[in-house]
Design a protein around this motif. Sequence first.
Motif, PDB file in Angstrom:
ATOM      1  N   CYS A  96       0.793  -1.234   0.000  1.00  0.00           N
ATOM      2  CA  CYS A  96       0.000   0.000   0.000  1.00  0.00           C
ATOM      3  C   CYS A  96       0.826   1.284   0.000  1.00  0.00           C
ATOM      4  CB  CYS A  96      -0.945  -0.004   1.198  1.00  0.00           C
ATOM      5  SG  CYS A  96      -2.223  -1.282   1.123  1.00  0.00           S
ATOM      6  N   ALA A  97       2.139   1.181   0.018  1.00  0.00           N
ATOM      7  CA  ALA A  97       2.970   2.387  -0.038  1.00  0.00           C
ATOM      8  C   ALA A  97       3.993   2.315  -1.173  1.00  0.00           C
ATOM      9  CB  ALA A  97       3.676   2.610   1.295  1.00  0.00           C
ATOM     10  N   TRP A  98       3.792   1.400  -2.139  1.00  0.00           N
ATOM     11  CA  TRP A  98       4.641   1.401  -3.326  1.00  0.00           C
ATOM     12  C   TRP A  98       4.340   2.657  -4.134  1.00  0.00           C
ATOM     13  CZ3 TRP A  98       4.045   1.556  -8.635  1.00  0.00           C
ATOM     14  CH2 TRP A  98       5.174   1.198  -9.391  1.00  0.00           C
ATOM     15  N   PRO A  99       5.313   3.289  -4.730  1.00  0.00           N
ATOM     16  CA  PRO A  99       6.683   2.848  -4.999  1.00  0.00           C
ATOM     17  C   PRO A  99       7.721   3.305  -3.985  1.00  0.00           C
ATOM     18  CG  PRO A  99       6.181   4.744  -6.346  1.00  0.00           C
ATOM     19  CD  PRO A  99       4.945   4.461  -5.546  1.00  0.00           C
ATOM     20  N   PHE A 100       7.292   3.624  -2.747  1.00  0.00           N
ATOM     21  CA  PHE A 100       8.239   4.032  -1.707  1.00  0.00           C
ATOM     22  C   PHE A 100       8.774   2.848  -0.914  1.00  0.00           C
ATOM     23  CE2 PHE A 100       5.037   7.625  -1.889  1.00  0.00           C
ATOM     24  CZ  PHE A 100       5.793   8.380  -2.766  1.00  0.00           C
ATOM     25  N   GLN A 101       8.319   1.668  -1.243  1.00  0.00           N
ATOM     26  CA  GLN A 101       8.754   0.437  -0.587  1.00  0.00           C
ATOM     27  C   GLN A 101       8.768  -0.680  -1.628  1.00  0.00           C
ATOM     28  OE1 GLN A 101       9.486   0.294   2.709  1.00  0.00           O
ATOM     29  NE2 GLN A 101       9.807  -1.904   2.944  1.00  0.00           N
ATOM     30  N   GLY A 115       9.144  12.419   3.386  1.00  0.00           N
ATOM     31  CA  GLY A 115       9.957  11.711   4.357  1.00  0.00           C
ATOM     32  C   GLY A 115       9.212  10.734   5.241  1.00  0.00           C
ATOM     33  N   ASP A 116       8.000  10.357   4.853  1.00  0.00           N
ATOM     34  CA  ASP A 116       7.199   9.436   5.658  1.00  0.00           C
ATOM     35  C   ASP A 116       6.541   8.434   4.706  1.00  0.00           C
ATOM     36  OD1 ASP A 116       5.012   8.233   7.141  1.00  0.00           O
ATOM     37  OD2 ASP A 116       5.178   9.860   8.592  1.00  0.00           O
ATOM     38  N   VAL A 117       7.120   7.242   4.627  1.00  0.00           N
ATOM     39  CA  VAL A 117       6.632   6.239   3.679  1.00  0.00           C
ATOM     40  C   VAL A 117       5.152   5.948   3.885  1.00  0.00           C
ATOM     41  CG1 VAL A 117       6.798   3.800   3.027  1.00  0.00           C
ATOM     42  CG2 VAL A 117       8.872   5.169   3.265  1.00  0.00           C
ATOM     43  N   GLY A 118       4.734   5.787   5.154  1.00  0.00           N
ATOM     44  CA  GLY A 118       3.342   5.468   5.438  1.00  0.00           C
ATOM     45  C   GLY A 118       2.386   6.556   5.004  1.00  0.00           C
ATOM     46  N   VAL A 119       2.681   7.805   5.336  1.00  0.00           N
ATOM     47  CA  VAL A 119       1.783   8.917   5.014  1.00  0.00           C
ATOM     48  C   VAL A 119       1.864   9.287   3.542  1.00  0.00           C
ATOM     49  CG1 VAL A 119       1.209  11.331   5.507  1.00  0.00           C
ATOM     50  CG2 VAL A 119       1.779   9.777   7.376  1.00  0.00           C
ATOM     51  N   ASP A 120       3.054   9.252   2.964  1.00  0.00           N
ATOM     52  CA  ASP A 120       3.143   9.515   1.523  1.00  0.00           C
ATOM     53  C   ASP A 120       2.405   8.437   0.739  1.00  0.00           C
ATOM     54  OD1 ASP A 120       4.679  11.958   0.836  1.00  0.00           O
ATOM     55  OD2 ASP A 120       6.219  11.058   2.084  1.00  0.00           O
ATOM     56  N   GLY A 121       2.419   7.199   1.252  1.00  0.00           N
ATOM     57  CA  GLY A 121       1.597   6.155   0.641  1.00  0.00           C
ATOM     58  C   GLY A 121       0.120   6.435   0.818  1.00  0.00           C
ATOM     59  N   MET A 122      -0.256   6.962   1.985  1.00  0.00           N
ATOM     60  CA  MET A 122      -1.659   7.330   2.220  1.00  0.00           C
ATOM     61  C   MET A 122      -2.123   8.375   1.212  1.00  0.00           C
ATOM     62  SD  MET A 122      -2.027   7.529   6.384  1.00  0.00           S
ATOM     63  CE  MET A 122      -3.840   7.612   6.394  1.00  0.00           C
ATOM     64  N   ILE A 131      12.636  -3.307  -7.903  1.00  0.00           N
ATOM     65  CA  ILE A 131      13.420  -2.117  -8.208  1.00  0.00           C
ATOM     66  C   ILE A 131      13.657  -1.326  -6.934  1.00  0.00           C
ATOM     67  CG2 ILE A 131      12.455  -1.973 -10.538  1.00  0.00           C
ATOM     68  CD1 ILE A 131      10.780   0.416  -9.544  1.00  0.00           C
ATOM     69  N   THR A 132      14.659  -0.465  -6.961  1.00  0.00           N
ATOM     70  CA  THR A 132      14.951   0.375  -5.801  1.00  0.00           C
ATOM     71  C   THR A 132      13.780   1.305  -5.526  1.00  0.00           C
ATOM     72  OG1 THR A 132      17.313   0.338  -6.332  1.00  0.00           O
ATOM     73  CG2 THR A 132      16.542   2.062  -4.831  1.00  0.00           C
ATOM     74  N   PRO A 133      13.267   1.336  -4.289  1.00  0.00           N
ATOM     75  CA  PRO A 133      12.123   2.205  -3.987  1.00  0.00           C
ATOM     76  C   PRO A 133      12.470   3.676  -4.186  1.00  0.00           C
ATOM     77  CG  PRO A 133      12.479   0.587  -2.237  1.00  0.00           C
ATOM     78  CD  PRO A 133      13.676   0.529  -3.132  1.00  0.00           C
ATOM     79  N   LEU A 134      11.466   4.453  -4.514  1.00  0.00           N
ATOM     80  CA  LEU A 134      11.633   5.897  -4.595  1.00  0.00           C
ATOM     81  C   LEU A 134      11.670   6.481  -3.189  1.00  0.00           C
ATOM     82  CD1 LEU A 134       9.080   6.779  -7.444  1.00  0.00           C
ATOM     83  CD2 LEU A 134      11.481   6.086  -7.645  1.00  0.00           C
ATOM     84  N   VAL A 135      12.309   7.627  -3.059  1.00  0.00           N
ATOM     85  CA  VAL A 135      12.339   8.320  -1.773  1.00  0.00           C
ATOM     86  C   VAL A 135      11.047   9.108  -1.615  1.00  0.00           C
ATOM     87  CG1 VAL A 135      13.537  10.050  -0.375  1.00  0.00           C
ATOM     88  CG2 VAL A 135      14.856   8.468  -1.815  1.00  0.00           C
ATOM     89  N   ALA A 136      10.371   8.908  -0.488  1.00  0.00           N
ATOM     90  CA  ALA A 136       9.083   9.573  -0.241  1.00  0.00           C
ATOM     91  C   ALA A 136       9.275  11.085  -0.148  1.00  0.00           C
ATOM     92  CB  ALA A 136       8.459   9.034   1.037  1.00  0.00           C
ATOM     93  N   PRO A 137       8.454  11.870  -0.843  1.00  0.00           N
ATOM     94  CA  PRO A 137       8.672  13.322  -0.911  1.00  0.00           C
ATOM     95  C   PRO A 137       8.528  14.061   0.411  1.00  0.00           C
ATOM     96  CG  PRO A 137       6.593  12.711  -1.938  1.00  0.00           C
ATOM     97  CD  PRO A 137       7.332  11.445  -1.679  1.00  0.00           C
TER      98      PRO A 137
END
Length: 309
Positions: free
Chosen positions: A193-198, A214-221, A206-212
């Motif tokens: 649920c948080a791809w492509p940051f994970q 800085g919070d993988v969970g919330v940027d995925g949200m 593939i290498t995950p993208l860096v979340a804009p």
Amino acid sequence: MGSSKPMITIFILLFSLFVLVPNPSLANSRILALVKEKPLVLKYHKGALLKGNVTINLIWYGKFTPAQRLIIIDFIQSLNPKSKKITSPPSVASWWSTTEAYKGGASVISLGKQIFDEKYSVGKYLKDLQLESLASRATRVNSIVVILTATDVGVDDFCMNRCGMHGSTQLKKAGKFAYAWVGNSASQCPGQCAWPFQKPIVGPQITPLVAPNGDVGVDGMIINLATVLAGTVTNPFDGGYFQGPANAPLEAVSACTGIFGSGAFPGYPGKVLLDKKTGASYNAPGVNGRKYLLPAMWDPKTSKCKTLV
């Protein structure tokens, strides 16, 4: 509370719709249609849409930090270009402007009231009826109630088949209203649920993208919230724009799952922008200097999935 309309699950698990390309002999025809990029048409079923001024009321269920809440609040405010000065396209507002191409004109978003339920009033595991009950606390005319669940809250079928959903129901005094739910997957299923940051559990690693932010969970949200909000305004009561069965449709954004930029293919989100200072990937600037990564949206004018970059 009156009888409920069927809730629309937004199948935004990467492996189920985009990353994992199934064996053709077993594959669902809708998945193959997306992968092969055949013409995609979301039929309008002549039902009501949420147009004009639309208020979003938030229910924060569980504990969120002030920084996490601001990321989401700034995103919602970024949907309305009149709220604050926003950069020219690409932007969150220009992404949302695609919804104007659907019948009825613009859906002008504003942030309404917020309810903070940090004591888990109905427990730490929620079923659909409990989501509906929570949503009824903040309903009003021409609004969307959005329930946001924290990392330690389980929701029926969360991480199994869905990362979010939207639905509608009837209240005796308030009438019909639309609502949605999105969960923070950081500690439960970020690969789904948080791809492509994970990295996904299955599919190309593939290498995950860096979340804009800085919070993988919330940027995925944010990705999932964007999906359910677009689906809600264009198909709020099961009679709007969608393809497939009404209880499991492909909608404005879920029809374009896994596509964030030009050249996207299974396992690759496409070409996006890069913040040289932080290394973060994004495609949509917002208010207060925010940057977000938003999925493609189906454009009725071209019958194609439209990306910002």
